[in-house]
Design an enzyme around this catalytic site. Structure first.
Site, PDB file in Angstrom:
ATOM      1  N   ARG A 237      -4.134 -13.819  -3.150  1.00 12.76           N
ATOM      2  CA  ARG A 237      -2.764 -13.206  -3.509  1.00 12.76           C
ATOM      3  C   ARG A 237      -2.854 -11.932  -4.245  1.00 12.76           C
ATOM      4  NH1 ARG A 237      -1.604 -16.234  -0.226  1.00 12.76           N
ATOM      5  NH2 ARG A 237       0.233 -17.878  -0.322  1.00 12.76           N
ATOM      6  N   GLU A 266       5.557  -7.999   0.234  1.00 13.50           N
ATOM      7  CA  GLU A 266       5.262  -8.089   1.597  1.00 13.50           C
ATOM      8  C   GLU A 266       6.498  -8.114   2.318  1.00 13.50           C
ATOM      9  OE1 GLU A 266       0.794  -9.767   1.286  1.00 13.50           O
ATOM     10  OE2 GLU A 266       2.206 -10.994   2.348  1.00 13.50           O
ATOM     11  N   HIS A 286      -1.837  -9.520   5.831  1.00  7.78           N
ATOM     12  CA  HIS A 286      -1.795 -10.766   5.360  1.00  7.78           C
ATOM     13  C   HIS A 286      -1.791 -11.627   6.718  1.00  7.78           C
ATOM     14  CE1 HIS A 286      -0.055 -13.708   2.172  1.00  7.78           C
ATOM     15  NE2 HIS A 286      -1.174 -14.373   2.857  1.00  7.78           N
TER      16      HIS A 286
END
Length: 325
Positions: A237, A266, A286
């Site tokens: 993260r 995001e 991601h």
């Protein structure tokens, strides 16, 4: 049931084999992303069962209060993005299987792919080759004999450490005492201190869960201890690193390289993030757990939870108070 799936960016869910489980239900899939409460309330006004792809969209009280038909939120893994208390007040069941004991091999594999891409400058050289230039960047480095730092020797960290050993790297672990015991059992070295981990790692990979206690845990001072030739990898993260610290550290030359799969806010659109403008950074959007086999497992469970609810026997309920009369 009226089922909605949010944030299926690559329009993948309808192509999965497990999608057949909900063939008898009305399913709406949203492939774009919004955090706007009005837009979400309009999209989900008729939704009875909501499927979430991990933590892409926060589900908080202001939205829940406008979703009168919602009865179930189904997902996998941790749920810091869901206001569970508000769900309970509204009579919304939250079903989330934590899948204990199984590492995310997809995330571990992507981590290793990023390491190889960064140290050999693969994406940069690919772009240069397509643009007509041959061997355009400073020569890369190999991994054999180098030191791989693992910050957080949990399920994923342990798998990445195994990849490092297969590549002939020396593994140096740091984390909670229980996890360090597992690292020792696996035959890996443990850093003498947190400071030593940053100072001695040639590649340092973060595998720590983001909690309030771990937010911003990697500081500018930590990054400043790294070698100018070192690579920092973050597939966990973005919030684990203090805001702006990585960009500043890369600009100052310690560490010399970074590979990241995660960002503070995001999705990142329009290339609006400073890391994306840096030649010494390899970035992906991601993708850690975003892999077909992993999504089959995830949505097989998500749909099973929905069918269990429809059958009157909800499973993996994280707010059991909602079931009491």
């Amino acid at each position: 049931m009226n089922i909605a799936v949010l944030d299926d960016y690559q329009d993948t869910i309808r192509t999965l084999a497990c999608f057949g489980k909900v063939a008898g239900h009305h399913v709406t899939i949203w492939t774009d992303h919004t955090k706007d409460i009005d837009a979400l309330a309009a999209r989900l006004k008729d939704t009875e069962a909501l499927a979430l792809i991990r933590e892409r969209t926060p589900i908080r009280a202001p939205l829940l209060e406008r979703l009168d038909r919602l009865r179930l939120i189904s997902q996998m893994s941790v749920y810091p993005h869901i206001d569970v208390e508000a769900c309970t007040r509204r009579g919304v069941i939250v079903s989330s299987s934590l899948a204990p004991g199984r590492p995310s091999y997809a995330t571990a594999e992507l981590t290793w792919g990023l390491i190889l891409a960064a140290v050999r400058r693969i994406p940069q050289e690919m772009a240069a080759l397509r643009a007509g230039t041959w061997q355009a960047y400073p020569v890369g480095t190999g991994l054999r004999g180098k030191r791989l730092g693992i910050y957080g020797y949990g399920r994923i960290g342990g798998v990445v450490a195994g990849y490092g050993r297969a590549f002939g790297m020396q593994v140096l672990a740091w984390g909670r005492e229980g996890s360090l015991g597992r690292a020792r059992e696996d035959g890996h070295a443990v850093a003498a201190s947190r400071e030593v981990l940053f100072a001695e790692s040639d590649v340092l990979s973060l595998h720590v869960r983001l909690l309030e206690a771990t937010r911003g845990m990697v500081t500018a001072a930590d990054l400043g201890r790294m070698k100018p030739t070192a690579l920092l990898v973050n597939t966990s993260r973005a919030g684990l690193i203090a805001p702006g610290a990585l960009e500043a550290a890369l600009g100052a030359g310690r560490p010399g390289l970074a590979a990241v799969d995660v960002f503070e806010d995001e999705p990142v659109l329009g290339a609006r993030h400073p890391l994306l403008a840096m030649d010494n950074v390899v970035s992906t959007p991601h993708l850690g757990y975003v892999e077909r086999d992993q999504l089959e497992i995830m949505f097989g469970t998500i749909f099973d939870q929905m069918l269990a609810y429809a059958g009157g026997t909800p499973i993996n309920v994280v707010n059991p108070d909602v079931l009491r009369p």
